[in-house]
Design a protein around this motif. Structure first.
Motif, PDB file in Angstrom:
ATOM      1  N   UNK A 215       0.827  -1.218   0.000  1.00  0.00           N
ATOM      2  CA  UNK A 215       0.000   0.000   0.000  1.00  0.00           C
ATOM      3  C   UNK A 215       0.858   1.263   0.000  1.00  0.00           C
ATOM      4  N   UNK A 216       0.534   2.169  -0.891  1.00  0.00           N
ATOM      5  CA  UNK A 216       1.198   3.484  -0.901  1.00  0.00           C
ATOM      6  C   UNK A 216       0.448   4.467  -0.007  1.00  0.00           C
ATOM      7  N   UNK A 217      -0.873   4.496  -0.130  1.00  0.00           N
ATOM      8  CA  UNK A 217      -1.695   5.386   0.686  1.00  0.00           C
ATOM      9  C   UNK A 217      -2.894   4.624   1.224  1.00  0.00           C
ATOM     10  N   UNK A 218      -3.053   4.646   2.533  1.00  0.00           N
ATOM     11  CA  UNK A 218      -4.240   4.038   3.155  1.00  0.00           C
ATOM     12  C   UNK A 218      -5.386   5.052   3.141  1.00  0.00           C
ATOM     13  N   UNK A 219      -6.570   4.578   2.796  1.00  0.00           N
ATOM     14  CA  UNK A 219      -7.725   5.475   2.763  1.00  0.00           C
ATOM     15  C   UNK A 219      -8.062   6.058   4.119  1.00  0.00           C
ATOM     16  N   UNK A 220      -7.936   5.233   5.178  1.00  0.00           N
ATOM     17  CA  UNK A 220      -8.217   5.700   6.535  1.00  0.00           C
ATOM     18  C   UNK A 220      -7.010   5.419   7.413  1.00  0.00           C
ATOM     19  N   UNK A 221      -6.581   6.415   8.159  1.00  0.00           N
ATOM     20  CA  UNK A 221      -5.442   6.265   9.046  1.00  0.00           C
ATOM     21  C   UNK A 221      -5.823   5.605  10.354  1.00  0.00           C
ATOM     22  N   UNK A 222      -4.803   5.184  11.085  1.00  0.00           N
ATOM     23  CA  UNK A 222      -5.007   4.527  12.372  1.00  0.00           C
ATOM     24  C   UNK A 222      -3.984   5.065  13.357  1.00  0.00           C
ATOM     25  N   UNK A 223      -4.482   5.462  14.533  1.00  0.00           N
ATOM     26  CA  UNK A 223      -3.580   5.945  15.575  1.00  0.00           C
ATOM     27  C   UNK A 223      -3.399   4.952  16.691  1.00  0.00           C
ATOM     28  N   UNK A 224      -4.468   4.201  16.992  1.00  0.00           N
ATOM     29  CA  UNK A 224      -4.404   3.186  18.044  1.00  0.00           C
ATOM     30  C   UNK A 224      -5.668   2.343  17.966  1.00  0.00           C
ATOM     31  N   UNK A 225      -5.730   1.322  18.842  1.00  0.00           N
ATOM     32  CA  UNK A 225      -6.921   0.480  18.895  1.00  0.00           C
ATOM     33  C   UNK A 225      -8.077   1.186  19.603  1.00  0.00           C
ATOM     34  N   UNK A 226      -7.776   2.287  20.247  1.00  0.00           N
ATOM     35  CA  UNK A 226      -8.849   3.142  20.763  1.00  0.00           C
ATOM     36  C   UNK A 226      -9.351   2.848  22.147  1.00  0.00           C
ATOM     37  N   UNK A 227      -8.694   1.978  22.878  1.00  0.00           N
ATOM     38  CA  UNK A 227      -9.218   1.622  24.194  1.00  0.00           C
ATOM     39  C   UNK A 227      -9.059   2.760  25.194  1.00  0.00           C
ATOM     40  N   UNK A 228      -9.947   2.809  26.182  1.00  0.00           N
ATOM     41  CA  UNK A 228     -11.172   2.014  26.316  1.00  0.00           C
ATOM     42  C   UNK A 228     -12.393   2.681  25.693  1.00  0.00           C
ATOM     43  N   UNK A 229     -12.247   3.928  25.256  1.00  0.00           N
ATOM     44  CA  UNK A 229     -13.434   4.655  24.810  1.00  0.00           C
ATOM     45  C   UNK A 229     -13.439   5.021  23.331  1.00  0.00           C
ATOM     46  N   UNK A 230     -12.333   4.764  22.627  1.00  0.00           N
ATOM     47  CA  UNK A 230     -12.283   5.025  21.201  1.00  0.00           C
ATOM     48  C   UNK A 230     -12.673   6.441  20.827  1.00  0.00           C
ATOM     49  N   UNK A 231     -12.196   7.389  21.620  1.00  0.00           N
ATOM     50  CA  UNK A 231     -12.660   8.772  21.458  1.00  0.00           C
ATOM     51  C   UNK A 231     -12.587   9.259  20.016  1.00  0.00           C
ATOM     52  N   UNK A 232     -11.419   9.087  19.377  1.00  0.00           N
ATOM     53  CA  UNK A 232     -11.289   9.538  17.987  1.00  0.00           C
ATOM     54  C   UNK A 232     -11.289   8.369  17.017  1.00  0.00           C
ATOM     55  N   UNK A 233     -11.258   7.140  17.524  1.00  0.00           N
ATOM     56  CA  UNK A 233     -11.083   5.979  16.648  1.00  0.00           C
ATOM     57  C   UNK A 233     -12.411   5.390  16.189  1.00  0.00           C
ATOM     58  N   UNK A 235     -15.648   5.592  18.379  1.00  0.00           N
ATOM     59  CA  UNK A 235     -16.847   5.985  19.137  1.00  0.00           C
ATOM     60  C   UNK A 235     -17.891   6.654  18.241  1.00  0.00           C
ATOM     61  N   UNK A 236     -17.440   7.440  17.255  1.00  0.00           N
ATOM     62  CA  UNK A 236     -18.377   8.168  16.389  1.00  0.00           C
ATOM     63  C   UNK A 236     -19.176   7.229  15.493  1.00  0.00           C
ATOM     64  N   UNK A 237     -18.694   5.991  15.351  1.00  0.00           N
ATOM     65  CA  UNK A 237     -19.425   4.983  14.593  1.00  0.00           C
ATOM     66  C   UNK A 237     -20.356   4.197  15.516  1.00  0.00           C
ATOM     67  N   UNK A 238     -19.794   3.703  16.609  1.00  0.00           N
ATOM     68  CA  UNK A 238     -20.571   2.839  17.505  1.00  0.00           C
ATOM     69  C   UNK A 238     -21.820   3.528  18.046  1.00  0.00           C
ATOM     70  N   UNK A 239     -21.706   4.817  18.344  1.00  0.00           N
ATOM     71  CA  UNK A 239     -22.841   5.514  18.947  1.00  0.00           C
ATOM     72  C   UNK A 239     -23.964   5.781  17.957  1.00  0.00           C
ATOM     73  N   UNK A 240     -23.678   5.679  16.651  1.00  0.00           N
ATOM     74  CA  UNK A 240     -24.761   5.811  15.669  1.00  0.00           C
ATOM     75  C   UNK A 240     -25.395   4.457  15.378  1.00  0.00           C
ATOM     76  N   UNK A 241     -24.853   3.413  15.997  1.00  0.00           N
ATOM     77  CA  UNK A 241     -25.319   2.052  15.710  1.00  0.00           C
ATOM     78  C   UNK A 241     -26.178   1.496  16.850  1.00  0.00           C
TER      79      UNK A 241
END
Length: 458
Positions: A215-233, A235-241
């Protein structure tokens, strides 16, 4: 960066969490110095964000002109050092008089008597809590119903993206601002992520011949696995589900990480790695998301508003900002948090410390912070100034503020037993994200987390 380094980083996090438990327990063992109510003298003030230091130093200078018998001494430490020094300071009776506090931490500090409630001072000073951005003041009411801080700023979540890449891919700003998401096929969000992913041969993620191993460019970046609250990772998806963290928005005791809604959200997110659209967890040791954006390795990253100035200062890359996608609920969602300043119980000058805390949350100080263009101050009347200041970065921060105005934000889920909570969910999410275990690992982790709130407390 080698895999072994990533393991070391995880171990440091785990050790830090365990160490925090031990250090805070020591406070309970040896008692807390009750301090004194001195009205004059030196007030030590700690904060962790270096970019905010100049603005708060200006606030201190202005405050000292009005209060010549109080000397404000500011010290700034990086995030990890900050909390380690603070925990040690509580035990050694050398904690600062006032310090920038986080919703993830203050409940435990309050429970152990390390910080003081300020309800009486707020009432005596006649502070109008209605002047703050909606939702920020409630975040600082502890599990005992008492207030432990006045909000100093607020933040939400949005999507920073490389606009040169989206234009080349035929994706418009309107496309980015109207993204949709669902956990089945990912909606237009996944379509965009796939199209922005490009392999070393120039083939896009949604085109025949795409090689997900190079891969040269990933469409979506990753900073961490987001534990325990996934603030930026995540959470914005889970709470709409249709998911919620716990039985209560704050100070919950019955958590829901074993809910199928959460697991399907996390599973979709993790699945982007398997498709080649998002890097594996090991890749996160190769540089922070902002560095990867600048290097052209990421096309989109989900990030907090506190990073606006940082992303705006990146050279050689043309970035724009979009709101989080519309989810299955038919709405967007973004975590909203607010920092505040707490007063240490052991302070010998709590009278002077309160004057400083009151000033930090005043229009005078928060206007200075707004003009600095680093974060969004919590007093509503300063938000327009903040928009103009942050607008100098080139971003339209309505992607952040609109969600607050439209009521689609949710509060940072403050919890007790934070260090143990972090240790359990942090290691679990790292293992799931690294494909070391499957999504059912959340069932056992959830049981362990819930046990924290049913076991006898010291």
């Amino acid at each position: 960066m080698p895999f072994s380094t990533r393991i070391s980083a995880r171990l440091r996090t785990a050790v830090a969490s365990v160490g925090a438990v031990a250090v805070l327990s020591a406070c309970g063992t040896y008692g807390v110095d009750p301090g004194a109510d001195g009205e004059t003298g030196t007030v030590t003030y700690w904060l962790w964000e270096s970019a905010q230091l100049p603005a708060y130093q200006q606030c201190a200078n202005d405050f000292q002109v009005q209060n010549p018998d109080i000397d404000i001494q500011i010290e700034q430490f990086g995030w990890e050092d900050y909390w380690n020094k603070l925990f040690t300071g509580f035990v050694a009776n050398s904690a600062p008089d006032v310090f920038a506090d986080h919703t993830q931490r203050y409940g435990e500090f309050a429970e152990r008597g390390l910080i003081v409630p300020i309800d009486e001072q707020v009432e005596a000073a006649g502070i109008d809590l209605g002047k703050y951005v909606e939702g920020t003041t409630d975040l600082w009411i502890g599990p005992d119903g008492k207030r432990y801080g006045l909000p100093k700023d607020f933040d939400t979540i949005g999507l920073f993206y490389n606009e040169a890449m989206t234009q080349e891919a035929g994706i418009s700003r309107q496309d980015m601002e109207t993204l949709t998401w669902n956990p089945q096929d990912g909606g237009t969000y996944e379509q965009v992520i796939a199209h922005l992913t490009v392999d070393q041969n120039g083939v896009r993620g949604d085109e025949p011949g795409f090689d997900k191993s190079r891969i040269r460019t990933y469409g979506l970046g990753l900073g961490s696995a987001g534990a325990p609250f996934g603030q930026v990772e995540w959470s914005y998806l889970a709470m709409t589900n249709g998911w919620s963290y716990a039985d209560k928005a704050m100070w919950g005791t019955d958590f829901h990480y074993d809910d199928p809604k959460f697991k399907e959200t996390y599973g979709w997110w993790r699945g982007l790695i398997d498709k080649g659209y998002m890097p594996p967890l090991a890749f996160t040791e190769g540089g922070a998301p902002d560095q990867q954006m600048q290097a052209g390795r990421y096309a989109i990253v989900s990030e907090g508003s506190w990073q606006t100035a940082n992303y705006g200062n990146l050279q050689g890359v043309d970035l724009a900002l979009a709101p989080t996608p519309i989810g299955p609920s038919g709405q967007r969602s973004a975590m909203q948090n607010s920092l505040a300043d707490s007063i240490s119980t052991s302070s010998q000058v709590k009278g002077a410390a309160w004057k400083w805390v009151e000033y930090l949350s005043s229009v005078e100080c928060q206007s200075v912070v707004a003009q600095a263009g680093v974060v969004m101050p919590a007093i509503a009347s300063t938000v327009e100034t903040s928009k103009e200041s942050l607008g100098r970065t080139g971003f339209d921060i309505s992607a952040f503020t609109d969600q607050v105005e439209q009521g689609t934000t949710f509060p940072y889920p403050a919890v007790l037993n934070g260090a143990e909570f972090q240790s359990i969910m942090g290691s679990t999410m790292d293992n799931v994200m690294a494909f070391n275990t499957d999504l059912d690992a959340f069932d056992a982790a959830n049981e362990r987390v819930n046990a924290l709130f049913t076991a006898p407390q010291e």
